[in-house]
Scaffold this motif. Structure first.
Motif: not given
Ligand code: SF4
Length: 973
Positions: A70, A72-73, A75-77, A106-107, A109-110, A238-239
């Motif tokens: 990801c 979108n932040c 964290s690179a989930c 994921n949150c 946003k993923g 975050f996640n």
């Molecule tokens: S916390 Fe959400 S936005 Fe951030 S990388 Fe993980 S899934 Fe994506």
């Protein structure tokens, strides 16, 4: 009421679902996250699901499952793209169960990446400005044309001796190491970042302690978690962090959150401590003082691992150098932070401070703490917040322990690429001015002010995943600079979306979102080191199906490209014959003299630079590249605890010498360690070689990458570089501290920099799902203040800052301190025209009027509304709010030490006047330049000791060659 552990609060703490996966279980590819619903890898090439909309007909979809990460932040989930084998469309994105950080989760946003891929307003082709800058007149051009024009501009700057006129300015990099190689291959000091409007304050506080600028808490095993920020909902990372904080909570850990605002995180905590903004460091020192006075601290850890001797010798030469004498001084230094004093200062009850200090003492080495942004990015002196927070870890010895807080480099891995260029021999004074010798990152948000002052100009300016007009304070000054072709000769915006800033570019170059590009990255999500590969999923699916793809834009929508390939092509064109010494870095390591492909670039890294990966791949009969393309991630190792206590390896000790005064161990033959990878003292070469460790109780230990090799309770750097008053962890008066505000005149503190969990600064403007969830940023106001001002929920209020005002609607809530107002910084996107200027899902149409010279009024003519597009959902938009762009009304407020912008604002909130309209912005840029000059005067410029621009040992992104650190060293032009 300023502090809460009320029955309401306790009932809000819902028991979280049990987590089945054992956190310390070794991570292996055959293992899922404990949930049974992930498709098994042997079916990833042809995974079958039924079309839900065809039910009860069982219509099959055949998918190729391709992992990526990801974007979108930060964290690179892990994400798993479901690519339709027939149409090659991405139909959904879910979690990658093999990703060690996100573990399949994921949150919001993923998965919303899908809506960014399919956004009908996205930029699909390279565009070139044809009218005056900012006029909105564009024509489509080929990638070749854009590359040739930009390469010619850069080549001229380099060959004419103007290397510092080339600047690359990045918001979210989303990668580790790639751009360092590119910019250093060009020989420029041209990196610029967004970090000084984000995390520099946080980084500075940590760096002065340990020479490493980020913490990595082992939340999952913590007994007590102390957060200065909203980490469960929006913190770094975050996640991955949120799931581990909850994991600890289910095992009985307690959580305390310092935040003037009742965030979702605070609502899940055991203690919510809404200290008055600007007093957080006093609160933390109050807790430290309880530990010190009651002798509840880890004496042995503090004795062995802090530089208390240097503190005594320098600041108390009359004292004998003994640990007992140090403890006595420690008690004297912090005695003023009594619980009663702190209660008066912060508004947190004294009993609560003592109770939490005792909880911290009970947690001992299992104390996880974290702060990032929040207060550290809010205040003049905000960097004192992480410094005093980490003091609690030092006192409890909870550093690098199970459940404690480690330096991030233990849990992060940056691979080395092939053919690394040497460090640049120039210093860029526009980004690293003399006034800020200790700034943690570039003084990025002052760029337009410096250009206006005539400190330099730019021939080529890249913005990448960056919207400076919107994201920075003082956006009207940015607009002015970006419009001025005498200051910025050519501006190329590398971006997936139209934005307020790309509107002012000369080239708008469409780049991929998280599922359309390559990057590697590794973050300190937990007590382990991992690396992940972001990859363009349709390209990979096509290649798995046997289709040849030369460049990623052939697989992405339209001609959306990716930066990695773009920089290779651009660098090749800057130096086609190799005469500038650039081309050689872009020649294949496998096919001498020929241009490297993106596959080869990563193939080399995975074959040569990741410990354990080749073996793991071979065990599956795969090449390292194929392994990473298949799983998207690799766990390198679990974190080893207390690495600072590790012995210095024999080979480094063989010819080592001990500096008798500092006890630092120097080795003439030791190879350079990267301070980003291996902790070591200072990391700066000297006449006796390189420091490789420090003697502790007669034993050579690895130590810390600080000048003393220890955790620096006493910062000789601050002491000698003009800030002796901050040589030890202390409390610095904020520009918005209660004692500064004139409450009788209605002054309040505005918290403008908190995140919400469903948006991503400016990048979520093209994500329809996310905008449907979140599209308002009302002004949080306490009932007592609402009554005083005479407004109720939904009324308009005018928020007056030093340079102007904005008009927003009010949300009256008890969820923040009286005297404080809050407004999220994610909303308020705007565009000047209907098309190509911003996303229809998120932006309001505005007009800008210059009422007097330098005085601007921005007014919304309409909000979000349904629009025609290829996506039928665009006709169903039911919301009209786009929020309010508050950043425009903020002056720049650079902290004189960290260089971080102090986001919090001293404001007056009044009822809106009859002429005010929702979203109105008024700014006087004359006043904003005055504010810039006033804050600049607070600085204490270089040179420091040794005629240096900056201490060599401090971290600096894209660190130049030592020759450039001399104040009279080369600057470039
Ligand atoms: S916390 Fe959400 S936005 Fe951030 S990388 Fe993980 S899934 Fe994506």
């Amino acid at each position: 009421m300023v502090s809460s552990k009320s029955p309401e609060m306790q009932s809000a703490v819902a028991p979280a679902a049990p987590v089945k996966r054992q956190v310390d279980q070794p991570f292996a590819p055959e293992q899922t996250s404990g949930l049974a619903s992930y498709p098994p890898p042997d079916q990833w090439d042809d995974w079958v699901e039924y079309e839900p909309r065809a039910w009860p007909e069982k219509r099959e979809h055949h998918y190729m499952l391709v992992p990526t990460t990801c974007f979108n932040c930060e964290s690179a989930c892990g994400l798993m793209a479901y690519v339709d084998r027939e149409t090659l469309q991405v139909r959904k994105l879910e979690g990658n169960p093999f990703h060690p950080g996100s573990r399949g989760r994921n949150c919001a946003k993923g998965p919303a990446t899908l809506t960014q891929i399919n956004d009908p307003d996205r930029i699909l082709y390279p565009m070139k400005r044809v009218g005056p800058r900012g006029s909105g007149q564009w024509e489509r051009v080929s990638w070749d044309d854009a590359l040739d024009a930009i390469a010619a501009q850069i080549r001229s700057a380099l060959t004419e001796g103007r290397p510092n006129e080339v600047m690359y300015h990045v918001g979210r990099p989303g990668e580790d190491g790639y751009m360092e190689r590119v910019l250093q291959s060009w020989g420029i000091d041209g990196h610029n970042s967004h970090t000084n409007i984000c995390s520099s304050g946080g980084r500075t506080g940590y760096a002065f302690w340990m020479g490493i600028d980020r913490p990595s808490p082992d939340y999952a095993n913590a007994k007590f978690i102390l957060l200065v920020s909203a980490h469960l909902e929006s913190g770094h990372y975050f996640n991955p962090h949120a799931q581990r904080i909850i994991e600890a909570k289910t095992k009985g850990a307690k959580i305390a959150v310092i935040d003037p605002r009742l965030s979702n995180t605070a609502s899940m905590s055991d203690y919510w401590l809404p200290a008055s903004p600007g007093t957080e460091a006093a609160l933390l020192l109050g807790m430290a003082n309880v530990l010190i006075q009651e002798e509840l601290f880890d004496r042995e850890f503090v004795r062995r691992w802090t530089n208390w001797e240097d503190y005594l010798q320098t600041l108390h030469p009359e004292q004998e150098v003994s640990f007992d004498a140090f403890v006595a001084e420690l008690k004297r230094e912090y005695a003023k932070y009594t619980p009663e004093f702190v209660e008066k200062e912060c508004g947190v009850p004294a009993s609560m401070i003592v109770e939490i200090a005792h909880e911290i003492a009970r947690a001992g080495s299992a104390l996880s703490t974290h702060t990032w942004r929040a207060a550290s990015a809010g205040h003049l002196g905000g960097w004192a917040v992480p410094r005093t927070l980490f003091f609690l870890n030092v006192l409890t010895g909870s550093i690098g322990t199970e459940g404690g807080t480690a330096p991030n480099v233990w849990d992060k891995f940056v691979p080395r690429p092939f053919a690394e260029p040497s460090k640049q021999k120039v210093w860029n004074e526009v980004s690293w001015p003399k006034e800020y010798p200790l700034a943690h990152h570039e003084m990025s948000f002052l760029l337009p002010h410096f250009l206006k002052e005539g400190r330099g100009k730019l021939a080529m300016y890249f913005t990448r995943v960056y919207n400076p007009v919107w994201t920075n304070p003082d956006g009207f000054v940015w607009m002015d600079a970006l419009r001025d072709e005498s200051k910025i000769g050519m501006h190329a915006a590398l971006t997936p979306t139209w934005s307020e800033s790309s509107w002012l570019a000369d080239y708008v170059l469409p780049m991929g979102v998280g599922a359309e590009r390559h990057d590697t990255h590794s973050y300190e999500t937990h007590a382990a080191k991992w690396i992940a590969l972001r990859q363009p999923v349709v390209r990979i699916a096509m290649e798995r199906l046997g289709k040849k793809v030369d460049f990623t834009y052939q697989a992405n929508p339209g001609e959306v490209w990716e930066e990695d390939e773009f920089w290779i092509e651009l660098s090749w064109r800057i130096d086609p014959d190799g005469s500038l010494g650039i081309r050689k870095y872009y020649e294949s390591p496998y096919r001498p003299g020929e241009k490297v492909t993106i596959d080869e670039y990563y193939q080399w890294i995975f074959e040569n630079s990741i410990p354990g990966l080749p073996e793991a791949a071979a065990a599956e009969g795969l090449t390292p590249l194929a392994y990473m393309r298949k799983y998207g991630t690799f766990e390198i190792q679990k974190q080893a605890m207390r690495q600072f206590d590790d012995p210095i390896p024999d080979e480094e000790l063989a010819d080592a010498k001990i500096d008798q005064e500092s006890q630092v161990v120097w080795s003439p033959s030791a190879k350079p360690h990267s301070p980003e990878i291996t902790p070591m003292p200072g990391g700066v070469a000297g006449p006796d070689g390189r420091p490789v460790g420090v003697m502790v109780d007669g034993q050579p230990c690895r130590g810390w990458p600080t000048p003393s090799g220890k955790l620096e309770f006493f910062s000789r750097t601050l002491y000698e570089w003009g800030w002796p008053e901050y040589a030890i962890p202390t409390y610095i008066d904020s520009h918005v501290a209660p004692k500064v505000l004139d409450r009788a005149a209605g002054e309040m503190t505005l918290l403008p920099n908190y995140r919400i969990p469903t948006l991503i600064h400016t990048r979520s403007g093209n994500a329809k799902w996310l905008n449907e969830i979140s599209h308002s940023n009302p002004l949080w106001l306490h009932p007592a203040d609402a009554t005083r001002i005479g407004v109720k929920t939904g009324d308009l209020a005018r928020v007056e800052t030093e340079i102007g005002y904005f008009v927003d609607k009010v949300w009256v809530t008890e969820g923040l301190r009286p005297g404080v107002v809050a407004c999220s910084h994610h909303l308020g996107r705007w565009r000047l025209e209907d098309t190509r200027a911003g996303d229809g899902w998120s932006s309001a149409k505005v007009s800008i009027q210059e009422n007097d010279p330098g005085v601007f009024l921005m007014r919304q003519s309409r909000g979000v509304r349904p629009f025609n597009s290829s996506d039928p959902d665009s006709k169903k938009i039911w919301w009209s709010d786009a929020g309010v762009h508050q950043n425009l009304t903020f002056p720049v407020q650079p902290d004189p030490i960290s260089g971080a912008h102090a986001w919090h604002q001293r404001v007056r909130v009044v009822k809106a006047s009859p002429d005010d309209q929702y979203g109105d912005i008024m700014v006087d840029t004359n006043r904003s330049m005055e504010a810039f000059r006033r804050w600049l005067k607070m600085s204490r410029p270089a040179p420091g000791p040794g005629n240096m621009r900056r201490p060599m040992w401090l971290l600096r992104p894209y660190k130049p060659d030592p020759v450039a650190f001399q104040i009279d060293g080369p600057t470039g032009r």
